[in-house]
Design a protein around this motif. Structure first.
Motif, short mmCIF file in Angstrom:
data_model
loop_
_atom_site.label_atom_id
_atom_site.label_comp_id
_atom_site.label_asym_id
_atom_site.label_seq_id
_atom_site.Cartn_x
_atom_site.Cartn_y
_atom_site.Cartn_z
N HIS A 31 -22.20 37.83 -38.31
CA HIS A 31 -22.99 36.69 -38.65
C HIS A 31 -24.03 37.14 -39.87
N ALA A 32 -24.61 36.26 -40.45
CA ALA A 32 -25.69 36.27 -41.20
C ALA A 32 -26.93 35.47 -40.79
N ARG A 33 -27.09 35.11 -39.58
CA ARG A 33 -27.80 34.06 -39.17
C ARG A 33 -29.29 34.63 -38.95
N GLN A 34 -29.52 35.77 -39.16
CA GLN A 34 -31.03 36.18 -39.02
C GLN A 34 -31.79 36.04 -40.30
N SER A 35 -31.08 35.72 -41.44
CA SER A 35 -31.65 35.72 -42.67
C SER A 35 -32.61 34.51 -42.61
N ASP B 48 -66.08 24.90 -52.17
CA ASP B 48 -67.25 25.83 -52.01
C ASP B 48 -66.96 27.16 -51.87
N GLY B 49 -65.85 27.53 -52.47
CA GLY B 49 -65.41 28.89 -52.59
C GLY B 49 -64.55 29.48 -51.52
N SER B 50 -64.39 28.89 -50.51
CA SER B 50 -63.71 29.31 -49.30
C SER B 50 -62.19 29.04 -49.59
N LYS B 51 -61.10 29.55 -48.63
CA LYS B 51 -59.68 29.25 -49.13
C LYS B 51 -59.16 28.71 -47.88
N ILE B 52 -58.04 27.75 -47.90
CA ILE B 52 -57.20 27.53 -46.96
C ILE B 52 -55.84 27.94 -47.17
N THR B 53 -55.03 28.37 -46.21
CA THR B 53 -53.62 28.99 -46.40
C THR B 53 -52.84 28.22 -45.37
N GLY B 54 -51.56 28.54 -45.96
CA GLY B 54 -50.41 27.60 -45.06
C GLY B 54 -49.18 28.54 -44.99
N MET B 55 -48.43 28.36 -43.97
CA MET B 55 -47.05 29.19 -43.87
C MET B 55 -45.99 28.32 -43.34
N LEU B 56 -44.85 28.36 -43.93
CA LEU B 56 -43.72 27.65 -43.27
C LEU B 56 -42.62 28.63 -43.21
N GLU B 57 -42.06 29.09 -42.31
CA GLU B 57 -41.04 30.20 -42.17
C GLU B 57 -39.98 29.71 -41.33
N PHE B 58 -38.54 29.76 -41.83
CA PHE B 58 -37.30 29.29 -41.07
C PHE B 58 -36.20 30.47 -40.98
N ASP B 59 -35.54 30.52 -39.96
CA ASP B 59 -34.40 31.24 -40.15
C ASP B 59 -33.06 30.37 -39.38
N PHE B 60 -32.20 31.07 -38.91
CA PHE B 60 -30.79 30.24 -38.46
C PHE B 60 -30.67 30.94 -37.00
N MET B 61 -31.57 31.73 -36.56
CA MET B 61 -30.59 32.75 -35.42
C MET B 61 -30.52 32.13 -34.04
N THR B 62 -31.37 31.14 -33.71
CA THR B 62 -31.05 30.17 -32.32
C THR B 62 -30.86 29.09 -32.51
N TYR C 146 -25.08 26.65 -40.18
CA TYR C 146 -25.99 26.34 -39.16
C TYR C 146 -27.44 25.63 -39.65
N SER C 147 -28.04 24.95 -39.02
CA SER C 147 -29.19 24.35 -39.35
C SER C 147 -30.46 25.28 -39.16
N PRO C 148 -31.50 25.05 -40.27
CA PRO C 148 -32.63 26.23 -40.17
C PRO C 148 -33.21 25.96 -38.78
N VAL C 149 -33.96 26.64 -38.32
CA VAL C 149 -35.00 26.89 -37.14
C VAL C 149 -36.41 27.10 -37.60
N MET C 150 -37.24 26.23 -37.20
CA MET C 150 -38.75 26.86 -37.65
C MET C 150 -39.13 27.87 -36.85
N ARG C 151 -39.61 28.89 -37.70
CA ARG C 151 -40.35 30.06 -36.99
C ARG C 151 -41.67 29.93 -36.92
N HIS C 152 -42.51 29.57 -38.21
CA HIS C 152 -43.88 29.58 -38.27
C HIS C 152 -44.15 28.26 -38.99
N ALA C 153 -45.11 27.60 -38.57
CA ALA C 153 -45.81 26.74 -39.30
C ALA C 153 -47.51 26.46 -38.62
N PHE C 154 -48.08 27.07 -39.83
CA PHE C 154 -49.58 27.35 -39.31
C PHE C 154 -50.35 27.42 -40.71
N ILE C 155 -51.82 26.97 -40.60
CA ILE C 155 -52.76 27.16 -41.52
C ILE C 155 -53.82 28.18 -41.00
#
Length: 387
Positions: free
Chosen positions: A78-82, A94-108, A121-130
């Motif tokens: 399989h290639a589901r860990q991709s 004010d010179g500060s920063k805000i960052t965000g992340m969305l990551e998906f795989d197909f493993m589970t 296989y549908s993508p599965v959310m791994r990470h979604a944070f700021i």
């Protein structure tokens, strides 16, 4: 104003284990956007004492090592860990920063068609944070988990017998080497006398975690603590339950750098009612007694991995991992898991910076309280392209 570079942001992402270090970035209206990930093929031959459940044929899940069946040999590919991710970094007024992340795989993913035709296989959310200043908000690795001590393996987790391996929604505050978080709760419970797991969503409080991360000239050390409630409030199999019990755990882990870029990675996790936090939930957090009251289940887990670089392109990891549960068999019955353990060794070839191929052997054993046990032997080949 200081520019937020793709490189600096990816370094922060890697520290959280959120994605690949390979990525390309571009700017949209003052926000730097990066995209990256990897494509990975896994091919495995598994020989076990019975049929391995579907998920355990895609990667090693300690609780799914079969016991008492006829010897079976199965081939899977399989290639589901991709996976792929999108990351953003925005500089504020004010010179500060805000960052965000969305990551998906197909493993589970459970949403897909079978292997007869298109293997979709549908993508599965791994990470979604700021991340904003000292705050992390959203879903990512638990603050109770240590990424640095995870071994360099082809298997999806590598040392799941012993590892804290969990992603969930949380609010985390980091100050220097310390981090504190409130995290999403969930309880897993064994019925009186044994039987199918009861998963409840009856917690009145979040899970609380705290950690201390120390970086030295010889490696890193992490000490983390967990305090949570295990609760049941509802009807299961026609019986009404309403009880709660406190659970706690301690995690100590390290990555020790040796000469020639070799390293040793050690994990020790122990506690009352660790449950879903360790061993991919091999053992539940608590068990019901005859009166419907909850009793926590003690668990201790340990792993050690040695990574050796043969030269600039070839490397190997040698790994041992184990989990031990202290079950009260008068409550759980004799069919629950007592111990799991696994050994593995691999040989990985880094053909280029972005292309790796390798082969890995894993032996796994699971024993239940009755004394019965079962083995699994697996050979895995993988190819991985980072982009």
């Amino acid at each position: 104003m200081k520019k937020i570079t793709t490189v600096s942001y990816l370094a922060a992402c890697v520290a959280l284990g959120a994605g690949s270090v390979q990525a390309a970035g571009f700017d949209i209206g003052g926000t730097n956007v990066t995209f990256g990930g990897y494509v990975k093929l896994d091919a495995m031959v598994s020989d076990a004492d019975g049929e391995i459940a579907a998920l355990g044929r895609e990667f090693y899940v300690p609780s799914l090592t079969p016991i008492g069946g006829d010897s079976t040999t199965r081939f899977d590919m399989h290639a589901r860990q991709s996976r792929f991710f999108f990351a953003t970094a925005t500089e504020l007024e004010d010179g500060s920063k805000i960052t965000g992340m969305l990551e998906f795989d197909f493993m589970t993913s459970n949403n897909g068609n079978d292997e007869r035709t298109t293997n979709g296989y549908s993508p599965v959310m791994r990470h979604a944070f700021i991340k904003y200043k000292n705050w992390t908000l959203g879903q990512t690795w638990s603050n109770f988990m240590d990424l640095a001590s995870l071994p360099d393996t082809l298997d999806f987790v590598g040392n799941p017998d012993a590892a804290i391996f969990i992603r969930q929604a949380q609010v985390r505050y980091t100050h220097g080497n310390f981090a504190f978080a409130i995290e999403n709760p969930e309880s897993t419970i064994t019925p009186f006398g044994g039987g199918a797991r009861i998963t409840t969503d009856a917690n009145a409080t979040p899970d609380f975690t705290a950690s201390y991360n120390l970086k030295t000239n010889w490696g890193v050390v992490k000490v983390a603590g967990l305090l949570r409630q295990i609760a049941i409030d509802g009807t299961h199999n026609g019986v009404r339950y309403d009880d709660e019990v406190m659970s706690y755990g301690l995690s100590v882990s390290t990555k020790i750098d040796l000469a020639n870029k070799d390293d040793i990675r050690i994990t020790l996790n122990t506690g009352k009612g660790l449950g879903r936090y360790v061993g991919l939930n091999t053992v539940n957090g608590a068990v019901l007694d005859a009166n419907g009251n909850l009793e926590t289940i003690d668990v201790t887990a340990f792993s050690v991995a040695y990574r050796h670089l043969w030269n600039d392109q070839w490397r190997s990891t040698f790994l041992y991992s184990t989990l031990m549960a202290d079950n009260d068999t008068a409550l759980t019955g004799a069919g629950v898991t007592k111990t799991t353990q696994s050994y593995s060794a691999n040989l990985l070839y880094q053909a280029t910076k972005k292309l790796m191929v390798g082969v890995e052997y894993k032996f796994a054993n699971r024993e239940v309280e009755s004394g019965l046990d079962g083995d699994m032997n697996r050979i895995q080949f993988s190819a991985k392209y980072d982009f």
